[in-house]
Design a protein around this motif. Structure first.
Motif, PDB file in Angstrom:
ATOM      1  N   TYR A  44       0.706  -1.341   0.259  1.00  0.00           N
ATOM      2  CA  TYR A  44      -0.495  -0.087   0.205  1.00  0.00           C
ATOM      3  C   TYR A  44       1.599   1.348   0.141  1.00  0.00           C
TER       4      TYR A  44
ATOM      5  N   CYS B 222      -6.474  -5.837   0.738  1.00  0.00           N
ATOM      6  CA  CYS B 222      -5.513  -4.735   1.294  1.00  0.00           C
ATOM      7  C   CYS B 222      -6.317  -3.820   1.309  1.00  0.00           C
ATOM      8  N   ALA B 223      -6.478  -2.408   1.124  1.00  0.00           N
ATOM      9  CA  ALA B 223      -7.574  -1.760   1.719  1.00  0.00           C
ATOM     10  C   ALA B 223      -8.764  -1.944   0.076  1.00  0.00           C
ATOM     11  N   ASP B 224      -9.410  -1.087   1.147  1.00  0.00           N
ATOM     12  CA  ASP B 224     -10.569  -1.981   0.232  1.00  0.00           C
ATOM     13  C   ASP B 224     -11.189  -0.037  -0.730  1.00  0.00           C
ATOM     14  N   ARG B 225     -10.165   0.528  -0.619  1.00  0.00           N
ATOM     15  CA  ARG B 225     -11.031   2.460  -1.430  1.00  0.00           C
ATOM     16  C   ARG B 225     -11.161   1.547  -2.499  1.00  0.00           C
TER      17      ARG B 225
ATOM     18  N   VAL C 204      -3.752  -0.457  11.185  1.00  0.00           N
ATOM     19  CA  VAL C 204      -3.946   0.996   9.299  1.00  0.00           C
ATOM     20  C   VAL C 204      -5.033   1.230   9.688  1.00  0.00           C
TER      21      VAL C 204
ATOM     22  N   ALA D 234      -6.666   2.684   6.825  1.00  0.00           N
ATOM     23  CA  ALA D 234      -7.509   2.746   5.732  1.00  0.00           C
ATOM     24  C   ALA D 234      -8.266   0.915   6.201  1.00  0.00           C
ATOM     25  N   TYR D 235     -10.031   0.853   5.824  1.00  0.00           N
ATOM     26  CA  TYR D 235      -9.908  -0.642   5.839  1.00  0.00           C
ATOM     27  C   TYR D 235      -9.860  -1.842   4.882  1.00  0.00           C
ATOM     28  N   PRO D 236      -9.328  -2.406   5.316  1.00  0.00           N
ATOM     29  CA  PRO D 236      -8.715  -4.165   4.121  1.00  0.00           C
ATOM     30  C   PRO D 236     -10.051  -4.285   4.731  1.00  0.00           C
TER      31      PRO D 236
ATOM     32  N   THR E 155     -15.396   5.311   0.977  1.00  0.00           N
ATOM     33  CA  THR E 155     -14.090   4.119   1.825  1.00  0.00           C
ATOM     34  C   THR E 155     -14.254   5.134   3.625  1.00  0.00           C
TER      35      THR E 155
ATOM     36  N   ARG F  55     -10.378   3.640   9.202  1.00  0.00           N
ATOM     37  CA  ARG F  55     -10.304   2.950  11.197  1.00  0.00           C
ATOM     38  C   ARG F  55     -11.227   3.713  11.552  1.00  0.00           C
TER      39      ARG F  55
END
Length: 577
Positions: A169, A218-221, A257, A259-261, A509, A512
């Protein structure tokens, strides 16, 4: 730097080529942030391998697995363990030569960072020797399996039945310019502000064999935002999103982290239904049981933690992965009602100056002509839910008719700006247009200050919508909504409601801690009736609920406004009572 004989390496003397020099710089230096290294918990790794189907009860020696960013071996070492168990079950009496021939092509793992690569290579050799292989066989297998280099540039032969891992990331600003240019040339998904994991997914998908599966955390963005559009389209057109597991607020990694994974299992096969699970307990037995359900031929009719959604992937559209009841409600409202701006509302963002320390200060003491400053409202002014102005102001260098004012006509403004010229002229926008060095990044339109508006901060756990009566200009940390049709107090009740939050949560998006991005692009997705279609009693109820800042009352009125049934109200958290 120590090099292993017979192991694929990036050229050491790369300085003459900017691209190779940039790659070598990351390979020999760069901290964890620059490399995007985040380490996955072992029980989560086993969960992903189970979901992808890389299990020891299959003939894994006849299939190929790729780990595109193997790091310290979080995925690689458990995959090797599974491969060896499957091989021993199939050929318990195999010779060393047979083992080398049979397993030499079963795994391919790539790692960019030299020191990390060397450590992982050593760990693989040690693991193989611990499993009974001789040092020469273990070393030869490790050399066949591991390659040091940039996965996005490293040549790889053939296709793979499994691609698993935790791609790096890395934000674009941390990628050296020559590398970024090459990534953009090679990968169609390196679009807009795409982070490095996006082209990692693209290349990994391109290497899948027919029927093969990719299992990434990984990040869901990318699943909802602008830069993920080309990758979503690629998945929709050529692959099947089989499984999605939302890892919100779960300790999936060894470090927190922002961002949400999410875990995605994507296969190269015809599209079909998507199975979904939310926030699993990070415990080995629970994850093993959940993996069995997610991969089962049929789900239990009741009591299953697994949901099923149809048509999740639709071109470049954001993936809507909430509950089936919520999604049916969303689709119904989207089919029946106009978006916010089509119903007579406007969404915008406040002014960005590029140098707040120069353009913003105490309103009363800003030493410029009265017409060259405006009272400014910021996030701190609305923390209580009402506007409590702290007395800040912003310099306005724009003329009413357009363009910048002539500083000769405003001597106090000239003195003020010249005293801060070094800071103001040092901005990127000023260097691009030196003659306009004193403009703010965004144009300031004084009429906006005089308009009643709703103010909404970007990042919040719940909607925070504040009414401002028409005296203040919004700062860039605030979005605003104005309307020529809707009563703003009634609109405030709608935006405070669970219905509005559903729209934002669906398309936004997440961050956390349960925070959402209440940005203009998501606010514009909200569907509302036209004001003329709102009955008078409901108008009064909406206005009263907003003035009292009574969110349950807002929900009751808004649920009636949208005609929600009992099931839909329950899916949004109750009936508002």
């Amino acid at each position: 730097m120590a090099l292993l004989p017979g192991v694929a390496h990036e050229p050491a003397a790369a300085a003459a080529c900017p691209l190779k020099a940039a790659t070598e710089g990351l390979a020999t230096g760069g901290g964890l942030e620059a490399r995007g290294a985040v380490f996955t918990r072992p029980e989560v790794v086993d969960f992903i391998l189970d979901l992808a189907g890389y299990t020891a009860d299959r003939a894994l020696h006849e299939q190929r697995l790729l780990e595109p960013s193997c790091g310290g071996g979080d995925f690689l070492l458990p995959s090797i363990d599974r491969l060896l168990r499957a091989w021993r079950a199939a050929r318990p009496d195999a010779s060393a030569a047979d083992t080398l021939d049979a397993l030499g092509d079963a795994i391919r793992a790539v790692e960019l960072h030299h020191d990390t690569f060397l450590g992982t290579h050593a760990a693989v050799v040690a693991r193989l020797m611990h499993e009974g292989m001789t040092a020469p066989v273990a070393t030869l297998l490790a050399r066949r399996w591991l390659a040091q280099g940039d996965f996005l540039l490293t040549p790889l032969q053939g296709t793979f039945d499994f691609v698993v891992g935790n791609p790096p990331y890395v934000r674009q600003e941390l990628i050296p310019a020559p590398l970024l240019a090459e990534y953009r040339r090679r990968y169609q998904t390196m679009y807009d502000r795409a982070d490095l994991y996006v082209p990692f997914i693209e290349r990994s998908l391109s290497l899948l064999s027919e029927g093969g599966s990719l299992g990434f955390i990984c990040a869901d963005r990318w699943m909802k935002n602008r830069y993920g559009g080309p990758l979503r389209r690629l998945v929709a057109e050529r692959f099947h999103l089989k499984i999605y597991v939302d890892m919100v607020d779960t300790p999936a990694f060894h470090a927190a982290v922002v961002a949400y994974p999410a875990i995605t299992i994507i296969s190269r096969e015809a599209a079909g239904e998507t199975r979904i699970a939310q926030r699993p307990a990070i415990e080995r037995t629970a994850l093993s049981t959940l993996a069995g359900l997610l991969r089962a031929p049929a789900l239990p009719k009741t009591g299953s933690p697994v949901g099923v959604l149809e048509r999740v992937t639709q071109g470049a559209e954001p993936w809507l992965l909430e509950s089936s009841v919520q999604m049916r409600l969303m689709r119904r409202l989207e089919a029946r009602l106009p978006v916010l701006e089509a119903a007579g509302c406007k969404v915008g963002i406040g002014v960005a100056t590029g140098a707040d320390e120069a353009f913003i200060g105490d309103f009363e003491t800003l030493d410029v002509e009265a017409g060259r400053k405006l009272p400014l409202v910021t996030t701190r002014d609305i923390l209580s839910g009402e506007v409590r102005w702290r007395g800040q102001g912003v310099i306005n260098p724009f003329a009413e008719a357009g363009g910048l004012v002539d500083l000769d006509a405003y001597p106090r403004l000239r003195r003020y700006l010249e005293a801060r010229r070094q800071v103001i002229a040092g901005r990127h926008c000023a260097r691009k247009a030196p003659a306009s060095w004193y403009r703010t990044i965004d144009r300031i339109t004084p009429a906006l200050a005089a308009r009643p508006k709703l103010l909404i901060p970007d990042i919040k756990g719940e909607a925070h919508v504040v009414f401002e009566g028409g005296a203040l200009y919004p700062h860039h940390n605030l979005y605003y909504v104005t309307s020529s049709d809707w009563d703003l107090r009634a609109l405030q009740a709608v935006l405070l409601s669970a219905v509005a939050r559903l729209f934002v949560a669906t398309y936004s998006t997440k961050m956390r801690g349960g925070f959402l991005r209440f940005q203009a692009q998501y606010l514009r997705r909200i569907r509302i009736p036209c004001w003329v279609d709102v009955p008078a009693p409901l108008r009064s109820a909406l206005v009263a609920a907003a003035i009292e800042r009574d969110v349950p009352a807002c929900n009751r009125a808004v649920f009636e406004l949208y005609g929600l049934n009992r099931e839909e109200r329950a899916a949004l958290g109750g009936n508002g009572a």
